[in-house]
Design an enzyme around this catalytic site. Structure first.
Site, mmCIF file in Angstrom:
data_model
loop_
_atom_site.group_PDB
_atom_site.id
_atom_site.type_symbol
_atom_site.label_atom_id
_atom_site.label_comp_id
_atom_site.label_asym_id
_atom_site.label_seq_id
_atom_site.Cartn_x
_atom_site.Cartn_y
_atom_site.Cartn_z
ATOM 1 N N ALA A 1 -3.243 16.942 12.645
ATOM 2 C CA ALA A 1 -3.419 17.034 14.092
ATOM 3 C C ALA A 1 -4.687 17.815 14.434
ATOM 4 O O ALA A 1 -4.962 18.857 13.828
ATOM 5 C CB ALA A 1 -2.204 17.729 14.692
ATOM 6 N N SER B 1 0.838 -1.197 0.000
ATOM 7 C CA SER B 1 0.000 0.000 0.000
ATOM 8 C C SER B 1 0.873 1.247 0.000
ATOM 9 O O SER B 1 2.101 1.162 0.157
ATOM 10 C CB SER B 1 -0.917 -0.026 1.228
ATOM 11 O OG SER B 1 -0.152 -0.215 2.397
ATOM 12 N N HIS C 1 7.567 3.893 20.689
ATOM 13 C CA HIS C 1 6.982 5.232 20.520
ATOM 14 C C HIS C 1 7.787 6.223 21.376
ATOM 15 O O HIS C 1 8.131 5.913 22.524
ATOM 16 C CB HIS C 1 5.503 5.215 20.947
ATOM 17 C CG HIS C 1 4.826 6.522 20.703
ATOM 18 N ND1 HIS C 1 4.729 7.493 21.673
ATOM 19 C CD2 HIS C 1 4.253 7.034 19.596
ATOM 20 C CE1 HIS C 1 4.095 8.550 21.164
ATOM 21 N NE2 HIS C 1 3.791 8.297 19.907
ATOM 22 N N ALA D 1 -5.144 5.714 21.351
ATOM 23 C CA ALA D 1 -5.742 5.124 20.144
ATOM 24 C C ALA D 1 -6.597 3.894 20.451
ATOM 25 O O ALA D 1 -7.561 3.623 19.721
ATOM 26 C CB ALA D 1 -4.636 4.768 19.157
ATOM 27 N N GLN E 1 15.449 16.742 5.212
ATOM 28 C CA GLN E 1 14.037 16.514 5.547
ATOM 29 C C GLN E 1 13.880 15.224 6.373
ATOM 30 O O GLN E 1 13.170 15.188 7.373
ATOM 31 C CB GLN E 1 13.256 16.402 4.232
ATOM 32 C CG GLN E 1 11.757 16.312 4.393
ATOM 33 C CD GLN E 1 11.105 15.938 3.068
ATOM 34 O OE1 GLN E 1 11.552 15.037 2.366
ATOM 35 N NE2 GLN E 1 10.040 16.646 2.730
ATOM 36 N N THR F 1 -3.427 10.746 5.170
ATOM 37 C CA THR F 1 -3.241 11.163 6.569
ATOM 38 C C THR F 1 -4.277 12.197 6.995
ATOM 39 O O THR F 1 -4.983 12.791 6.164
ATOM 40 C CB THR F 1 -1.825 11.724 6.812
ATOM 41 O OG1 THR F 1 -1.665 12.884 6.005
ATOM 42 C CG2 THR F 1 -0.755 10.706 6.486
ATOM 43 N N LYS G 1 -4.608 -1.953 21.597
ATOM 44 C CA LYS G 1 -5.279 -1.590 20.341
ATOM 45 C C LYS G 1 -5.746 -2.845 19.604
ATOM 46 O O LYS G 1 -6.798 -2.860 18.981
ATOM 47 C CB LYS G 1 -4.327 -0.775 19.447
ATOM 48 C CG LYS G 1 -3.870 0.519 20.093
ATOM 49 C CD LYS G 1 -3.187 1.457 19.118
ATOM 50 C CE LYS G 1 -1.719 1.202 18.945
ATOM 51 N NZ LYS G 1 -1.016 2.315 18.281
ATOM 52 N N GLU H 1 0.954 5.717 0.980
ATOM 53 C CA GLU H 1 0.336 6.773 1.794
ATOM 54 C C GLU H 1 0.558 8.157 1.176
ATOM 55 O O GLU H 1 1.643 8.451 0.668
ATOM 56 C CB GLU H 1 0.966 6.717 3.188
ATOM 57 C CG GLU H 1 0.431 7.757 4.145
ATOM 58 C CD GLU H 1 0.928 7.505 5.563
ATOM 59 O OE1 GLU H 1 0.883 6.350 6.050
ATOM 60 O OE2 GLU H 1 1.386 8.472 6.180
HETATM 61 P P1 FAD Z 1 -1.210 5.367 20.893
HETATM 62 O O1 FAD Z 1 -1.260 3.975 20.409
HETATM 63 O O2 FAD Z 1 -2.345 5.868 21.703
HETATM 64 O O3 FAD Z 1 0.157 5.528 21.708
HETATM 65 C C1 FAD Z 1 0.652 6.798 22.073
HETATM 66 C C2 FAD Z 1 1.549 6.696 23.306
HETATM 67 O O4 FAD Z 1 0.756 6.445 24.465
HETATM 68 C C3 FAD Z 1 2.570 5.554 23.264
HETATM 69 O O5 FAD Z 1 3.717 6.001 23.941
HETATM 70 C C4 FAD Z 1 1.897 4.436 24.053
HETATM 71 O O6 FAD Z 1 2.827 3.571 24.680
HETATM 72 C C5 FAD Z 1 1.088 5.212 25.096
HETATM 73 N N1 FAD Z 1 -0.198 4.567 25.403
HETATM 74 C C6 FAD Z 1 -1.071 4.048 24.498
HETATM 75 N N2 FAD Z 1 -2.169 3.572 25.106
HETATM 76 C C7 FAD Z 1 -2.012 3.807 26.435
HETATM 77 C C8 FAD Z 1 -2.824 3.579 27.562
HETATM 78 N N3 FAD Z 1 -4.027 3.010 27.436
HETATM 79 N N4 FAD Z 1 -2.329 3.959 28.781
HETATM 80 C C9 FAD Z 1 -1.115 4.560 28.898
HETATM 81 N N5 FAD Z 1 -0.311 4.821 27.831
HETATM 82 C C10 FAD Z 1 -0.756 4.452 26.609
HETATM 83 N N6 FAD Z 1 -0.403 11.332 13.065
HETATM 84 C C11 FAD Z 1 -1.355 12.179 12.614
HETATM 85 O O7 FAD Z 1 -1.587 13.231 13.239
HETATM 86 N N7 FAD Z 1 -2.070 11.920 11.482
HETATM 87 C C12 FAD Z 1 -1.879 10.791 10.756
HETATM 88 O O8 FAD Z 1 -2.544 10.589 9.738
HETATM 89 C C13 FAD Z 1 -0.892 9.860 11.207
HETATM 90 N N8 FAD Z 1 -0.685 8.698 10.561
HETATM 91 C C14 FAD Z 1 0.216 7.795 11.060
HETATM 92 C C15 FAD Z 1 0.359 6.551 10.413
HETATM 93 C C16 FAD Z 1 1.252 5.609 10.900
HETATM 94 C C17 FAD Z 1 1.363 4.280 10.193
HETATM 95 C C18 FAD Z 1 2.058 5.904 12.035
HETATM 96 C C19 FAD Z 1 3.060 4.901 12.535
HETATM 97 C C20 FAD Z 1 1.910 7.122 12.690
HETATM 98 C C21 FAD Z 1 0.993 8.072 12.222
HETATM 99 N N9 FAD Z 1 0.786 9.291 12.862
HETATM 100 C C22 FAD Z 1 -0.163 10.180 12.398
HETATM 101 C C23 FAD Z 1 1.579 9.652 14.044
HETATM 102 C C24 FAD Z 1 0.864 9.263 15.351
HETATM 103 O O9 FAD Z 1 -0.347 9.967 15.480
HETATM 104 C C25 FAD Z 1 1.803 9.617 16.513
HETATM 105 O O10 FAD Z 1 2.898 8.743 16.525
HETATM 106 C C26 FAD Z 1 1.159 9.684 17.888
HETATM 107 O O11 FAD Z 1 2.107 10.251 18.794
HETATM 108 C C27 FAD Z 1 0.744 8.344 18.482
HETATM 109 O O12 FAD Z 1 -0.344 7.831 17.846
HETATM 110 P P2 FAD Z 1 -0.773 6.303 18.159
HETATM 111 O O13 FAD Z 1 -2.034 6.056 17.428
HETATM 112 O O14 FAD Z 1 0.348 5.396 17.898
HETATM 113 O O15 FAD Z 1 -1.028 6.413 19.732
#
Ligand code: FAD
Length: 277
Positions: free
Chosen positions: A43, A7, A140, A114, A203, A40, A156, A9
């Protein structure tokens, strides 16, 4: 290769010129027949309309599109509304993320992580959507430690994620180690490596600092040694990233997801070199 998912992006363009350029990029990349194009989501919902417009354009061309959806700073009502719009347009594939709060915004909204978004999508829409989530083979950047990060990734999956796409990385061992740890923690969804082609070192260095992806020392020094010789950076980048993809596929990766940065060149060359076309 047929049971693997390949895929690509895009990000939603901000200007009319960007929209035209992305159409041109898509025209080239469509010929490679990726499984889907993901788009994407900025924020705090800042690209909400542009993400939808881009996804609908892709769908209108008869191709599968998967919008990203980030939840931080949003309410349940906001997210419900977006899900309804996607359903009404027949979109069945979502990349569910927490996202990062834009600087200056203090209110995290009604979702903290998430896994809460994944659970909410399942609660609202049952099995309508295939849900992808993010994974971090190099941890992360905000995670307290490795073990907790894996447990948080598992939340998740337990909430209903079907598959994951990783943050990009340049060290294949980090990915394979992550897969082993996931298996040990009873995580069995496909985890597709995110691939960042290398074309512009400044970059790449900036992105990598922001998202916590490591550029190995030798690779950084090598790329720096080309200074502004962009042709050599691109040529070396193509060789290096193609080699990384080969190693990942040979080691059993269930596909590849290319961060195209809305450019066709590097992604199509790597794709063709891998014989995926
Ligand atoms: P989470 O899975 O929620 O994790 C975030 C942090 O919180 C981690 O450190 C985790 O260990 C911790 N955590 C998670 N759940 C819990 C819990 N229940 N209790 C305590 N701690 C917890 N960003 C954008 O803004 N737009 C996009 O379109 C976008 N696309 C992306 C696509 C991919 C494939 C990737 C890898 C990243 C993308 N990002 C995007 C970046 C992403 O939003 C950031 O990395 C963000 O900081 C974390 O998102 P996450 O969904 O992984 O968060």
């Amino acid at each position: 290769m047929n049971d693997r998912t390949f895929s690509m992006e895009f990000f939603p363009p901000k200007t009319d010129e960007g929209v035209l350029k992305l159409r041109e990029t898509r025209k080239q990349l469509t010929q490679l027949r990726p499984e889907f194009f993901s788009v994407t989501f900025g924020a705090g919902g800042s690209t909400r309309d542009r993400t939808l417009e881009t996804v609908l354009e892709i769908q209108g061309e008869g191709l599968a599109a998967a919008p990203h959806l980030s939840c931080i700073g949003s309410t349940r009502a906001n997210i419900r509304e977006i899900l309804e719009v996607y359903k009404a347009h027949g979109i069945r594939h979502i990349v569910a993320l927490r996202g990062d709060l834009p600087s200056g915004v203090a209110d995290p909204g009604e979702f903290r992580y998430a896994n809460e978004l994944v659970a909410f999508i399942r609660q609202e829409s049952g099995d309508w959507f295939t849900i992808e989530v993010a994974a971090y083979p190099e941890m992360h950047p905000q995670a307290r430690n490795w073990r907790e990060d894996i447990q948080n990734f598992k939340r998740k999956v337990d909430a209903g994620a079907d598959a994951a796409i990783t943050q990009y990385f340049f060290n294949a061992d980090a990915y394979f180690n992550f897969l082993d740890e996931c298996a040990e923690n009873d995580i069995h969804i496909p985890i597709v490596p995110g691939i960042m082609p290398i074309s512009n070192y400044a970059q790449l260095a900036r992105f990598s600092t922001m998202c916590g992806a490591e550029i190995p020392r030798w690779l950084a020094r090598k790329l720096e040694s080309y200074y502004d010789d962009t042709a050599s950076i691109k040529a070396f980048g193509l060789d290096f990233v193609t080699g990384l993809c080969e190693r990942l596929l040979e080691g059993g990766a269930p596909g590849l997801h290319f961060y195209t940065l809305n450019q066709a060149g590097a992604t199509s060359t790597i794709w063709q070199r891998l014989g995926l076309d």
